[in-house]
Design a protein around this motif. Structure first.
Motif, PDB file in Angstrom:
ATOM      1  N   ARG A   1      -7.790   1.856   4.906  1.00 17.54           N
ATOM      2  CA  ARG A   1      -6.491   2.167   3.899  1.00 17.54           C
ATOM      3  C   ARG A   1      -5.881   0.724   4.972  1.00 17.54           C
ATOM      4  NH1 ARG A   1      -8.263   6.279   2.008  1.00 17.54           N
ATOM      5  NH2 ARG A   1      -8.691   7.208  -0.184  1.00 17.54           N
ATOM      6  N   LEU A   2      -5.553  -0.169   3.827  1.00 18.50           N
ATOM      7  CA  LEU A   2      -4.643  -1.159   4.184  1.00 18.50           C
ATOM      8  C   LEU A   2      -3.280  -1.074   4.142  1.00 18.50           C
ATOM      9  CD1 LEU A   2      -5.355  -2.944   7.290  1.00 18.50           C
ATOM     10  CD2 LEU A   2      -8.269  -2.046   5.370  1.00 18.50           C
TER      11      LEU A   2
ATOM     12  N   VAL B   1      -4.501  -5.264  10.980  1.00 14.90           N
ATOM     13  CA  VAL B   1      -4.930  -6.484  10.462  1.00 14.90           C
ATOM     14  C   VAL B   1      -6.456  -6.408   9.870  1.00 14.90           C
ATOM     15  CG1 VAL B   1      -5.208  -8.675   9.405  1.00 14.90           C
ATOM     16  CG2 VAL B   1      -2.803  -7.718  10.453  1.00 14.90           C
ATOM     17  N   ALA B   2      -7.136  -6.925   8.303  1.00 13.83           N
ATOM     18  CA  ALA B   2      -8.608  -6.807   8.418  1.00 13.83           C
ATOM     19  C   ALA B   2      -8.072  -8.298   8.172  1.00 13.83           C
ATOM     20  CB  ALA B   2      -8.688  -6.370   6.962  1.00 13.83           C
ATOM     21  N   TYR B   3      -9.062  -8.853   8.950  1.00 17.98           N
ATOM     22  CA  TYR B   3      -9.303 -10.170   8.681  1.00 17.98           C
ATOM     23  C   TYR B   3     -10.813 -10.974   8.548  1.00 17.98           C
ATOM     24  CZ  TYR B   3      -8.752 -15.583   9.930  1.00 17.98           C
ATOM     25  OH  TYR B   3      -9.062 -16.999   9.567  1.00 17.98           O
TER      26      TYR B   3
ATOM     27  N   ALA C   1      -7.010   5.292  11.542  1.00 15.43           N
ATOM     28  CA  ALA C   1      -6.239   5.996  10.785  1.00 15.43           C
ATOM     29  C   ALA C   1      -6.011   6.463  12.381  1.00 15.43           C
ATOM     30  CB  ALA C   1      -7.092   7.303  10.310  1.00 15.43           C
ATOM     31  N   GLU C   2      -6.131   6.236  14.006  1.00 10.85           N
ATOM     32  CA  GLU C   2      -5.890   6.967  15.131  1.00 10.85           C
ATOM     33  C   GLU C   2      -4.909   5.675  15.469  1.00 10.85           C
ATOM     34  OE1 GLU C   2      -5.292   8.111  18.271  1.00 10.85           O
ATOM     35  OE2 GLU C   2      -6.805   9.092  16.938  1.00 10.85           O
ATOM     36  N   CYS C   3      -5.366   4.309  14.903  1.00  5.79           N
ATOM     37  CA  CYS C   3      -4.408   3.160  15.396  1.00  5.79           C
ATOM     38  C   CYS C   3      -2.724   3.068  14.187  1.00  5.79           C
ATOM     39  CB  CYS C   3      -4.944   1.960  14.172  1.00  5.79           C
ATOM     40  SG  CYS C   3      -5.969   0.564  15.100  1.00  5.79           S
ATOM     41  N   ARG C   4      -3.405   3.991  13.165  1.00 10.07           N
ATOM     42  CA  ARG C   4      -1.675   4.390  12.201  1.00 10.07           C
ATOM     43  C   ARG C   4      -0.987   5.630  12.769  1.00 10.07           C
ATOM     44  NH1 ARG C   4      -4.724   3.461   7.233  1.00 10.07           N
ATOM     45  NH2 ARG C   4      -5.293   5.640   7.661  1.00 10.07           N
ATOM     46  N   ALA C   5      -1.786   6.593  13.494  1.00 11.68           N
ATOM     47  CA  ALA C   5      -1.513   7.299  14.394  1.00 11.68           C
ATOM     48  C   ALA C   5      -1.042   6.972  15.615  1.00 11.68           C
ATOM     49  CB  ALA C   5      -2.534   8.101  15.088  1.00 11.68           C
TER      50      ALA C   5
ATOM     51  N   PRO D   1      -8.119  -2.347  -3.120  1.00 16.33           N
ATOM     52  CA  PRO D   1      -9.029  -0.873  -4.056  1.00 16.33           C
ATOM     53  C   PRO D   1     -10.037  -0.477  -3.520  1.00 16.33           C
ATOM     54  CG  PRO D   1      -8.176  -2.592  -5.415  1.00 16.33           C
ATOM     55  CD  PRO D   1      -8.120  -3.224  -4.276  1.00 16.33           C
ATOM     56  N   ILE D   2     -10.984  -1.517  -3.830  1.00 15.42           N
ATOM     57  CA  ILE D   2     -12.496  -1.619  -2.842  1.00 15.42           C
ATOM     58  C   ILE D   2     -12.365  -1.279  -0.911  1.00 15.42           C
ATOM     59  CG2 ILE D   2     -13.089  -2.984  -4.973  1.00 15.42           C
ATOM     60  CD1 ILE D   2     -13.936  -4.887  -2.657  1.00 15.42           C
ATOM     61  N   LEU D   3     -11.315  -1.346  -0.473  1.00 14.52           N
ATOM     62  CA  LEU D   3     -11.950  -0.747   0.384  1.00 14.52           C
ATOM     63  C   LEU D   3     -11.075   0.547   0.870  1.00 14.52           C
ATOM     64  CD1 LEU D   3     -11.001  -3.655   2.642  1.00 14.52           C
ATOM     65  CD2 LEU D   3     -13.269  -2.985   3.177  1.00 14.52           C
TER      66      LEU D   3
END
Length: 275
Positions: A71-72, A48-50, A38-42, A63-65
């Protein structure tokens, strides 16, 4: 404090953002992970989730995350199989024997490459790609070995020996075990596309517009994402919520060691993203 001008953040998944319950297939977010995203988005920083896992194709993770509060953005989850599929397509391979579950086969098919199952009756193939699979047989292992004996080049998404699972358990890296057996039988080393190789960061750069030296790489394994990030010149942050404790991070050679190690992602933005 650090000198890096951060323009993108790359998080590992298992042991860093969340833990997977192998029995239920559900994730539980680790401390501080939801808040870190959330802070990165703000701050307007692309994330990126790798993951180094090939359990699922990238689309399966969203969906499972999200169910775990993580949320990505679409297109911002990356797997070694997706990296491999893109690279193998660019290398001109058109028919590949894949030993792996849908997490490996789906990205290869989506890249327009013909997938051949590992059987005794399999036709000649250009290459072999190894990924995670829940169940496999001796016949399948013999098929990939025979393909390499017949001239196919062997590749793998990952050869990590294990990864972090729920309850602090280590889960076996199946593709790494099969790769070891294949090399033992053929004498041919397996080329790896996933961590610690930096090939995936080329895709991250294309997604985010950030160069590797403008990224922060966050992970729980000093021999995988941390080593990958240091090779590429990124700022590397280790977390001890997965398979390795602080002493394990400190034991790595200085040139490939995480520059910062945190006990969790709690307070991540204030510690890492604040100038």
């Amino acid at each position: 404090m650090h000198p890096h001008n951060i323009k993108a953040v790359v998080f590992d998944i298992d042991g860093t953002l969340a833990m997977l319950d192998k029995e239920t297939g559900r994730y539980t977010a680790l401390p501080g992970a939801v808040e870190a995203l959330a802070e990165c988005r703000a701050r307007g920083l692309p994330v990126v989730a790798y993951t180094n896992g090939t359990f699922f194709p990238p689309a399966h993770y969203y969906p499972i995350l999200a169910e775990a509060g993580l949320r990505l953005d679409p297109g911002h989850i990356l797997t070694p199989a997706a990296v491999a599929a893109r690279a193998l397509k660019a290398m001109g391979y058109s028919r590949i024997m894949v030993m792996g579950a849908e997490g490996t086969t789906v990205p290869v098919v989506e890249a327009g490459i013909e997938v051949i199952a590992p059987t005794k009756q399999a036709p000649k193939v250009d290459a072999v790609l190894l990924g995670w699979c829940k169940d496999f047989t001796a016949e399948q292992v013999e098929a990939v070995v025979q393909a390499v004996w017949d001239g196919a080049r062997p590749f793998a998404g990952s050869v990590a020996p294990y990864f972090a699972g729920a309850g602090g358990k280590r889960l076996l890296g199946i593709s790494g075990a099969i790769a070891a057996a294949l090399t033992n039988a053929t004498g041919v080393p397996v080329t790896v596309f996933g961590k610690p190789e930096p090939a995936g960061l080329e895709i991250v750069s294309a997604l985010t517009g950030a160069r590797p030296e403008e990224m922060v790489i966050v992970g729980d394994d000093p021999k995988l994402e941390i080593r990958m990030g240091r090779k590429a010149g990124a700022l590397c942050v280790g977390v001890t919520t997965g398979v390795v404790d602080a002493a394990g991070f400190a034991s790595q050679p200085e040139e490939i060691r995480a520059q910062i190690v945190l006990p969790s992602l709690d307070g991540f933005a204030a510690r890492i993203l604040t100038p």
